[in-house]
Design a protein around this motif. Structure first.
Motif, PDB file in Angstrom:
ATOM      1  N   LEU A  15      13.619  21.902 -21.215  1.00  0.00           N
ATOM      2  CA  LEU A  15      13.759  22.882 -20.141  1.00  0.00           C
ATOM      3  C   LEU A  15      14.308  22.252 -18.872  1.00  0.00           C
ATOM      4  CD1 LEU A  15      10.524  24.995 -20.621  1.00  0.00           C
ATOM      5  CD2 LEU A  15      12.869  25.680 -21.120  1.00  0.00           C
ATOM      6  N   LEU A  16      13.854  21.057 -18.545  1.00  0.00           N
ATOM      7  CA  LEU A  16      14.365  20.375 -17.353  1.00  0.00           C
ATOM      8  C   LEU A  16      15.841  20.018 -17.505  1.00  0.00           C
ATOM      9  CD1 LEU A  16      11.401  18.036 -16.383  1.00  0.00           C
ATOM     10  CD2 LEU A  16      12.268  19.991 -15.113  1.00  0.00           C
ATOM     11  N   LEU A  17      16.224  19.567 -18.681  1.00  0.00           N
ATOM     12  CA  LEU A  17      17.629  19.239 -18.911  1.00  0.00           C
ATOM     13  C   LEU A  17      18.508  20.473 -18.797  1.00  0.00           C
ATOM     14  CD1 LEU A  17      17.413  16.686 -21.854  1.00  0.00           C
ATOM     15  CD2 LEU A  17      18.231  16.247 -19.540  1.00  0.00           C
ATOM     16  N   MET A  18      18.016  21.596 -19.288  1.00  0.00           N
ATOM     17  CA  MET A  18      18.792  22.833 -19.192  1.00  0.00           C
ATOM     18  C   MET A  18      18.942  23.255 -17.740  1.00  0.00           C
ATOM     19  SD  MET A  18      17.407  24.960 -22.502  1.00  0.00           S
ATOM     20  CE  MET A  18      17.407  26.438 -21.587  1.00  0.00           C
ATOM     21  N   ALA A  19      17.896  23.131 -16.968  1.00  0.00           N
ATOM     22  CA  ALA A  19      17.950  23.543 -15.558  1.00  0.00           C
ATOM     23  C   ALA A  19      18.909  22.660 -14.770  1.00  0.00           C
ATOM     24  CB  ALA A  19      16.558  23.485 -14.944  1.00  0.00           C
ATOM     25  N   CYS A  20      18.932  21.370 -15.077  1.00  0.00           N
ATOM     26  CA  CYS A  20      19.825  20.453 -14.360  1.00  0.00           C
ATOM     27  C   CYS A  20      21.289  20.728 -14.688  1.00  0.00           C
ATOM     28  CB  CYS A  20      19.499  19.008 -14.713  1.00  0.00           C
ATOM     29  SG  CYS A  20      17.914  18.478 -14.054  1.00  0.00           S
ATOM     30  N   GLY A  21      21.569  21.190 -15.866  1.00  0.00           N
ATOM     31  CA  GLY A  21      22.948  21.388 -16.286  1.00  0.00           C
ATOM     32  C   GLY A  21      23.521  22.743 -15.937  1.00  0.00           C
ATOM     33  N   THR A 142      36.365  19.985 -16.935  1.00  0.00           N
ATOM     34  CA  THR A 142      37.484  20.598 -17.643  1.00  0.00           C
ATOM     35  C   THR A 142      36.931  21.669 -18.575  1.00  0.00           C
ATOM     36  OG1 THR A 142      37.367  19.030 -19.472  1.00  0.00           O
ATOM     37  CG2 THR A 142      38.779  18.427 -17.599  1.00  0.00           C
ATOM     38  N   LYS A 143      37.802  22.504 -19.111  1.00  0.00           N
ATOM     39  CA  LYS A 143      37.347  23.564 -20.011  1.00  0.00           C
ATOM     40  C   LYS A 143      36.657  22.977 -21.234  1.00  0.00           C
ATOM     41  CE  LYS A 143      40.510  27.215 -18.695  1.00  0.00           C
ATOM     42  NZ  LYS A 143      41.511  28.175 -19.132  1.00  0.00           N
ATOM     43  N   ALA A 144      37.207  21.887 -21.760  1.00  0.00           N
ATOM     44  CA  ALA A 144      36.610  21.252 -22.943  1.00  0.00           C
ATOM     45  C   ALA A 144      35.219  20.702 -22.614  1.00  0.00           C
ATOM     46  CB  ALA A 144      37.504  20.133 -23.445  1.00  0.00           C
ATOM     47  N   GLU A 145      35.084  20.066 -21.439  1.00  0.00           N
ATOM     48  CA  GLU A 145      33.785  19.530 -21.045  1.00  0.00           C
ATOM     49  C   GLU A 145      32.777  20.664 -20.808  1.00  0.00           C
ATOM     50  OE1 GLU A 145      35.069  15.463 -18.664  1.00  0.00           O
ATOM     51  OE2 GLU A 145      35.154  17.381 -17.609  1.00  0.00           O
ATOM     52  N   LEU A 146      33.256  21.745 -20.210  1.00  0.00           N
ATOM     53  CA  LEU A 146      32.387  22.896 -19.963  1.00  0.00           C
ATOM     54  C   LEU A 146      31.922  23.505 -21.283  1.00  0.00           C
ATOM     55  CD1 LEU A 146      31.144  24.652 -17.783  1.00  0.00           C
ATOM     56  CD2 LEU A 146      33.188  26.070 -17.840  1.00  0.00           C
ATOM     57  N   LYS A 147      32.850  23.610 -22.250  1.00  0.00           N
ATOM     58  CA  LYS A 147      32.517  24.149 -23.564  1.00  0.00           C
ATOM     59  C   LYS A 147      31.483  23.248 -24.251  1.00  0.00           C
ATOM     60  CE  LYS A 147      34.809  25.946 -27.678  1.00  0.00           C
ATOM     61  NZ  LYS A 147      36.095  26.130 -28.366  1.00  0.00           N
ATOM     62  N   GLU A 148      31.691  21.939 -24.150  1.00  0.00           N
ATOM     63  CA  GLU A 148      30.774  20.975 -24.750  1.00  0.00           C
ATOM     64  C   GLU A 148      29.395  21.060 -24.080  1.00  0.00           C
ATOM     65  OE1 GLU A 148      30.307  16.162 -24.903  1.00  0.00           O
ATOM     66  OE2 GLU A 148      32.335  16.976 -25.057  1.00  0.00           O
ATOM     67  N   LEU A 149      29.388  21.208 -22.754  1.00  0.00           N
ATOM     68  CA  LEU A 149      28.137  21.323 -22.023  1.00  0.00           C
ATOM     69  C   LEU A 149      27.370  22.577 -22.448  1.00  0.00           C
ATOM     70  CD1 LEU A 149      26.267  20.340 -19.701  1.00  0.00           C
ATOM     71  CD2 LEU A 149      27.630  21.758 -18.169  1.00  0.00           C
ATOM     72  N   ALA A 151      27.656  24.140 -25.310  1.00  0.00           N
ATOM     73  CA  ALA A 151      27.195  23.948 -26.689  1.00  0.00           C
ATOM     74  C   ALA A 151      25.939  23.079 -26.708  1.00  0.00           C
ATOM     75  CB  ALA A 151      28.301  23.314 -27.521  1.00  0.00           C
ATOM     76  N   THR A 152      25.932  22.037 -25.889  1.00  0.00           N
ATOM     77  CA  THR A 152      24.763  21.163 -25.816  1.00  0.00           C
ATOM     78  C   THR A 152      23.556  21.928 -25.292  1.00  0.00           C
ATOM     79  OG1 THR A 152      26.214  19.282 -25.373  1.00  0.00           O
ATOM     80  CG2 THR A 152      23.891  18.993 -24.857  1.00  0.00           C
ATOM     81  N   GLN A 153      23.770  22.736 -24.254  1.00  0.00           N
ATOM     82  CA  GLN A 153      22.674  23.531 -23.708  1.00  0.00           C
ATOM     83  C   GLN A 153      22.149  24.517 -24.741  1.00  0.00           C
ATOM     84  OE1 GLN A 153      24.421  25.234 -20.201  1.00  0.00           O
ATOM     85  NE2 GLN A 153      23.912  23.479 -18.921  1.00  0.00           N
ATOM     86  N   LYS A 154      23.064  25.097 -25.531  1.00  0.00           N
ATOM     87  CA  LYS A 154      22.661  26.046 -26.571  1.00  0.00           C
ATOM     88  C   LYS A 154      21.816  25.337 -27.634  1.00  0.00           C
ATOM     89  CE  LYS A 154      24.668  29.700 -29.404  1.00  0.00           C
ATOM     90  NZ  LYS A 154      25.916  30.346 -29.832  1.00  0.00           N
ATOM     91  N   LYS A 155      22.248  24.108 -28.034  1.00  0.00           N
ATOM     92  CA  LYS A 155      21.493  23.344 -29.022  1.00  0.00           C
ATOM     93  C   LYS A 155      20.110  22.984 -28.483  1.00  0.00           C
ATOM     94  CE  LYS A 155      25.388  21.157 -31.389  1.00  0.00           C
ATOM     95  NZ  LYS A 155      26.111  19.884 -31.609  1.00  0.00           N
TER      96      LYS A 155
END
Length: 192
Positions: A15-21, A142-149, A151-155
């Motif tokens: 939860l903390l990681l999600m809030a920071c991102g 970048t769009k790719a980094e945002l997409k990756e971020l 996806a990571t948040q979703k996981k």
């Protein structure tokens, strides 16, 4: 340490990681700004000219100037060096010149015409705002980094939900086991 403690720790960490991102993207933008300074010790008001900063960073979600307080500190430090005692500084900014000009004229009108303050203008050759650069972590993605971020948040969200389900299932199993043990003990008592 119990298994439940580790699951709680994992859940809180996720939860903390999600809030920071979840901060908005910041992008370099051309902004118009000016500084207004007053000291409560005298009736002098200092007003910088309307200035353009080409590479100021603005939050794309809130349209707020990154590190706006540091722009005020730039002007405060300049005036303190000139001998002004404890100046109170306000930095006004905007991405549209017309809006900032309107704010500038309102402030000028308020302190020159109505309250009879002594106003001193700060020339561009004396003082100029410099852009504040965000840390590498806070810069535009970048769009790719945002997409990756995302996806990571979703996981991470999925993992935290799975951890919560596992914890709930474990608690239910423990509850059922405790109930079964109580029933067994009651039936043993009744047999005696």
């Amino acid at each position: 340490m119990s298994k439940g403690f580790y699951l709680r720790y994992l859940l809180v960490s996720a939860l903390l990681l999600m809030a920071c991102g979840m901060s908005a993207i910041k992008k370099p933008t051309k902004v118009y700004l000016f500084g207004f300074t007053t000291s409560f010790n005298d009736s002098t008001v200092y007003l910088s000219n309307l200035q353009t900063v080409d590479s100021a960073w603005v939050d794309s979600k809130t349209h707020f100037l990154y590190s706006r307080d540091n722009y005020s500190y730039q002007l405060r430090d300049y005036l303190t060096g000139k001998g002004v005692v404890r100046p109170t500084v306000i930095t006004m900014f905007g991405e549209k010149k017309s809006k900032v000009e309107k704010q500038y004229s309102k402030i000028r009108k308020r302190f020159v015409e109505k309250n009879h303050y002594h106003i001193e203008y700060i020339a561009d050759d004396e003082f100029h705002f410099t852009a504040i650069q965000p840390d590498q972590v806070e810069k535009e993605l970048t769009k790719a980094e945002l997409k990756e971020l995302k996806a990571t948040q979703k996981k991470e969200k999925k993992a935290s939900k799975a951890a919560a389900k596992a914890k709930k299932r474990e608690a239910k199993e423990q509850s059922e086991a405790a109930k079964a043990k109580v029933r067994e003990m009651r039936s043993n008592k009744e047999k005696k």
